[in-house]
Design an enzyme around this catalytic site. Structure first.
Site, PDB file in Angstrom:
ATOM      1  N   TYR A   1     -45.305 -49.122  12.560  1.00 24.94           N
ATOM      2  CA  TYR A   1     -44.866 -49.236  13.962  1.00 24.94           C
ATOM      3  C   TYR A   1     -43.997 -48.036  14.365  1.00 24.94           C
ATOM      4  CZ  TYR A   1     -42.552 -51.603  17.930  1.00 24.94           C
ATOM      5  OH  TYR A   1     -42.053 -51.957  19.162  1.00 24.94           O
TER       6      TYR A   1
ATOM      7  N   LYS B   1     -44.866 -45.420  17.250  1.00 30.97           N
ATOM      8  CA  LYS B   1     -43.982 -45.331  18.416  1.00 30.97           C
ATOM      9  C   LYS B   1     -43.424 -43.917  18.582  1.00 30.97           C
ATOM     10  CE  LYS B   1     -43.975 -49.328  20.411  1.00 30.97           C
ATOM     11  NZ  LYS B   1     -44.832 -49.452  21.625  1.00 30.97           N
TER      12      LYS B   1
END
Ligand SMILES: NC(=O)c1ccc[n+]([C@@H]2O[C@H](COP(=O)([O-])OP(=O)(O)OC[C@H]3O[C@@H](n4cnc5c(N)ncnc54)[C@H](O)[C@@H]3O)[C@@H](O)[C@H]2O)c1
Length: 305
Positions: free
Chosen positions: A167, A171
Site C-alpha cells: 500500500y 500510494k
C-alpha cells in the site's frame, strides 16, 4: 472570508464513492453544484438492504438533495469499464472537470508474509486504477483546457507504516505520478494534486479505538479535496487532512556536499555527514532536473577553486 467555493456547471468523477471518503467527497461536490459520477464496484453494497448498490444509494442521496448524479459500477482496474464510465459522463454532461482518484482497498501483511499477488493487487487498484482513470479523462481535460485531478495518497506512502509495504509503495507512486502530470498538465490548465487523508472508514475501523475514530470523520477531510478540486487549486501540492486539521507535506532536496571523484570519496562523505544532514538550505525542487543542476553547479564551482 474568501468567496464560497462552488462547482456549478462542472462535472466530477469520484471513484470508490459508495462509502467512506469517496461518498463524502461526492456529496459535497454535488452540494456545491457539481454533477457527479459516483463510481464504486458494481457488487458493493452499503448494508441498507434496499437492493441498490452503494454507488446507487449515494446517487439517490444526491438527487434527494436536489443534485445531479449518475452511478458507475466500473472497477477502476478495468480500462474498458472506466472508458464506458467516462463515455457515459460525456454523453450526459459533455465535459469532465474533476477526477478524484479515491478507490482502493488494503491487503496488510508484514513483507515476510506478503505474497507477490498481495503486492500486485494493491498496486493494481491504487496506482494502476488512478492511471487508468486519469488516462481516460486526460485528453478531455486537455481539449477543455481545464482539469483538476486529485490523487489519494497516504501517510503510509509518505512516511511508511508497518505491514503496508504494498500500500505504501502504491500510494507513494501516486505522488510521483502527480509530480510529473502536474508538469505535463500545466499548459492545458490541468492541475494535479495529492490528498493524504486520515479518516474512520471501512478501511480503518479495525485499526483505531472508537474515541479516536469519532474525531476522524470523512466530512472533516473533504474540504481539503474541495480545495484541490477548485478553480483556484494549487498544482503539485501534497495536502494532508484529518480530524479537521490540514497540513502540507513536501519532497525536499538538501543543499548537498561536493566530494568529487577520489579514491577516498566514501570516507570523505562519511566525514561530512553533519553537513549532509543540515536542512537549513533545503529546497522543494520544481522538477527533477533541479537535482542534476545543483550537482553540476557544485562540481563546476569546485573545479574553479
Ligand atoms: N481512511 C483513511 O484513514 C485513509 C488514509 C489514507 C488514505 N486513504 C485512502 O482514501 C481512499 C478512500 O478510502 P476509505 O478510507 O474511504 O475506504 P473505503 O473502503 O470506505 O472506500 C474505498 C472504496 O473504494 C471502493 N473500491 C475498491 N476497489 C475498487 C475498484 N477496483 N473500483 C472501484 N471502486 C473500488 C470500495 O468498494 C470502497 O467503497 C483510498 O484510496 C484509501 O487508500 C484512506
Amino acid at each position: 472570508m474568501p468567496a464560497t467555493i462552488r462547482f456549478d456547471g462542472q462535472v466530477a468523477v469520484v471513484t470508490g464513492a459508495g462509502g467512506g471518503l469517496g461518498r463524502s467527497h461526492a456529496l459535497q461536490l454535488a452540494a456545491r453544484g457539481a454533477k457527479v459520477v459516483v463510481n464504486d464496484l458494481g457488487a458493493a453494497r452499503d448494508g441498507t438492504g434496499n437492493g441498490l448498490t452503494a454507488a446507487e444509494n449515494v446517487v439517490a442521496e444526491i438527487r434527494a438533495a436536489g443534485g445531479e448524479a449518475i452511478a458507475s459500477a466500473a472497477s477502476v482496474t478495468d480500462p474498458a469499464g472506466v472508458q464506458e464510465m467516462v463515455d457515459q459522463a460525456m454523453r450526459e454532461w459533455k465535459r469532465i472537470d474533476i477526477l478524484v482518484n479515491n478507490a482502493g482497498f488494503l491487503r496488510d501483511k508484514s513483507f515476510t508474509k506478503m505474497t507477490l499477488d498481495d503486492f500486485r493487487a494493491i498496486v493494481d487498484v491504487h496506482l494502476m486504477g488512478a492511471v487508468i482513470c486519469t488516462k481516460a479523462v486526460w485528453e478531455i481535460m486537455k481539449q477543455q483546457n481545464y482539469g483538476r485531478i486529485v490523487m489519494t495518497t497516504s501517510s503510509s506512502g509518505l512516511f511508511g507504516n508497518f505491514g503496508q509495504s504494498n500500500y505504501g509503495a502504491a500510494k507513494m507512486a501516486l505522488v510521483g505520478l502527480m509530480q510529473t502530470l502536474s508538469l505535463e498538465g500545466e499548459k492545458y490548465g490541468i492541475r494535479v494534486n495529492c490528498l493524504a487523508p486520515t479518516a474512520a472508514t471501512r478501511m480503518t475501523e479495525d485499526l483505531m479505538p472508537a474515541e479516536v475514530l469519532a474525531l476522524l470523520t470523512p466530512e472533516s477531510v473533504t474540504p481539503g479535496m474541495l480545495y484541490l478540486a477548485s478553480r483556484d487549486a494549487p498544482t503539485r501540492a501534497i495536502l494532508c487532512a484529518g480530524a479537521g486539521t490540514f497540513s502540507r507535506s513536501y519532497i525536499t532536496l538538501g543543499d548537498g556536499v561536493h566530494i568529487g571523484e577520489r579514491p577516498d570519496a566514501v570516507e570523505q562523505l562519511v566525514a561530512k555527514l553533519d553537513t549532509l544532514a543540515d536542512r537549513s538550505k533545503e529546497i522543494v525542487p520544481s522538477a527533477g532536473f533541479q537535482q542534476s543542476q545543483m550537482e553540476v553547479a557544485k562540481a563546476l564551482a569546485a573545479r574553479k577553486q
